[in-house]
Design an enzyme around this catalytic site. Structure first.
Site, PDB file in Angstrom:
ATOM      1  N   TYR A 144      56.410   9.044  59.132  1.00 36.24           N
ATOM      2  CA  TYR A 144      56.704   9.350  57.726  1.00 36.24           C
ATOM      3  C   TYR A 144      57.798   8.438  57.183  1.00 36.24           C
ATOM      4  O   TYR A 144      57.653   7.820  56.124  1.00 36.24           O
ATOM      5  CB  TYR A 144      57.121  10.809  57.593  1.00 36.24           C
ATOM      6  CG  TYR A 144      57.398  11.245  56.169  1.00 36.24           C
ATOM      7  CD1 TYR A 144      56.371  11.281  55.224  1.00 36.24           C
ATOM      8  CD2 TYR A 144      58.676  11.612  55.762  1.00 36.24           C
ATOM      9  CE1 TYR A 144      56.613  11.675  53.912  1.00 36.24           C
ATOM     10  CE2 TYR A 144      58.928  12.017  54.461  1.00 36.24           C
ATOM     11  CZ  TYR A 144      57.897  12.046  53.543  1.00 36.24           C
ATOM     12  OH  TYR A 144      58.140  12.431  52.249  1.00 36.24           O
ATOM     13  N   LYS A 200      57.560   5.645  54.119  1.00 36.86           N
ATOM     14  CA  LYS A 200      58.295   5.841  52.869  1.00 36.86           C
ATOM     15  C   LYS A 200      59.292   4.712  52.617  1.00 36.86           C
ATOM     16  O   LYS A 200      59.536   4.338  51.465  1.00 36.86           O
ATOM     17  CB  LYS A 200      59.010   7.187  52.898  1.00 36.86           C
ATOM     18  CG  LYS A 200      58.072   8.396  52.947  1.00 36.86           C
ATOM     19  CD  LYS A 200      57.130   8.464  51.745  1.00 36.86           C
ATOM     20  CE  LYS A 200      57.819   9.000  50.507  1.00 36.86           C
ATOM     21  NZ  LYS A 200      56.857   9.220  49.388  1.00 36.86           N
ATOM     22  N   SER A 227      60.717   9.576  47.044  1.00 36.93           N
ATOM     23  CA  SER A 227      60.790   9.043  48.392  1.00 36.93           C
ATOM     24  C   SER A 227      61.471  10.059  49.309  1.00 36.93           C
ATOM     25  O   SER A 227      61.256  11.263  49.185  1.00 36.93           O
ATOM     26  CB  SER A 227      61.558   7.710  48.379  1.00 36.93           C
ATOM     27  OG  SER A 227      61.454   7.072  49.633  1.00 36.93           O
TER      28      SER A 227
END
Length: 280
Positions: free
Chosen positions: A174, A178, A159
């Site tokens: 992003y 995640k 991650s």
């Protein structure tokens, strides 16, 4: 907490305590970034059957040749799949299972960094591509694990520390994807207690993904980590020594001896899991 930027003796994959001898390991995103070094780390830890899944054919084949040349007796099987495509993921897992046997360890390293732009300037389809690959892809992989893995599967989700720190400029696409994927893995662990799940932050490594973020304007000052740190840590986190961290989200930079000293505290609390600050 001691903060590491390079590998160190306690996570050296050649240690007997980190042995993965007899295991079948699958690495997604194995053709680029930290994936190839993770493959080398597992080969060093004694694994003789390694599967690499990538979006293209050329990169995994190149890594296969490098790993097999560097580690005698290691077989690397390559498959091509976009993890956002459920059918492609299932075909890859079926191919790997037939070639190497049931999978013991999965390192979910594949991911996508959407263009780094503020929300006001973001292209919605590009922004959401992070959700397709990083969230839908994680879901596709989780379902495939259950069909093609051993009963005592260990799953490591790569991650980002961005899930925990304050927002950074132009990085919502992003980080949000995640964070969602990390929460998905917590549900996967909850619903499948026979599966050992870990989420890890790999540190800040100079990869193509970082290059893209820098070119897109995310040019903040970072302390970079050596690529061998997350590679060695990935091999350590699946070891019996790290069993007590199942279900936790940990950073590759944290000292494992200090983590082990907190074993009882971590096992008996919700520390190192996703939650809400300021809960009354």
């Amino acid at each position: 907490m001691t903060f590491h930027t390079t590998s160190y003796p306690s996570i050296d994959p050649s240690r007997s305590e980190s042995s993965t001898a007899g295991k079948v390991v699958l690495i997604t995103g194995g053709g680029s970034g930290i994936g190839p070094r993770i493959a080398h780390a597992f080969a060093t830890s004694g694994c003789r059957k390694i599967a690499i899944v990538g979006r293209t054919v050329a990169s995994p084949e190149k890594i296969k040749q490098e790993v097999e040349a560097a580690h005698a007796g290691v077989t690397v099987h390559t498959s091509t799949a976009d993890i956002g495509d459920e059918s492609a993921v299932n075909r890859a897992f079926e191919s790997i299972s037939k070639a190497l046997g049931k999978i013991d360890i999965v390192i979910s390293n594949a991911g996508y960094l959407p263009d780094t732009k503020p929300i006001a300037e973001a292209d919605v389809e590009e922004w959401f591509k992070g959700m397709i690959i990083n969230v839908k892809g994680t879901l596709n992989l989780a379902k495939a694990f259950l069909n093609y893995a051993t009963e005592k599967l260990t799953s490591v989700h790569v991650s980002t520390g961005g899930c925990h720190i304050e927002p950074m400029p132009a990085n919502s696409a992003y980080t949000v994807s995640k964070l969602a994927a990390a929460r998905l893995m917590e549900y996967f662990a909850f619903e499948n207690p026979q599966v050992r799940v870990h989420s890890i932050h790999p540190g800040v490594v100079k990869t193509d993904m970082h290059k893209k973020s820098s070119e897109g304007g995310l040019d903040m000052e970072f302390q970079f980590d050596d690529i061998e740190l997350p590679a060695s840590f990935a091999a350590w986190i699946v070891s019996p020594e790290a069993e007590f961290l199942r279900g936790k989200f940990v950073w590759s930079n944290w000292d494992v001896e200090e983590l082990k000293a907190k074993k009882e505290e971590l096992q008996s609390s919700q520390d190192l899991t996703l939650g809400l600050q300021g809960w009354p």
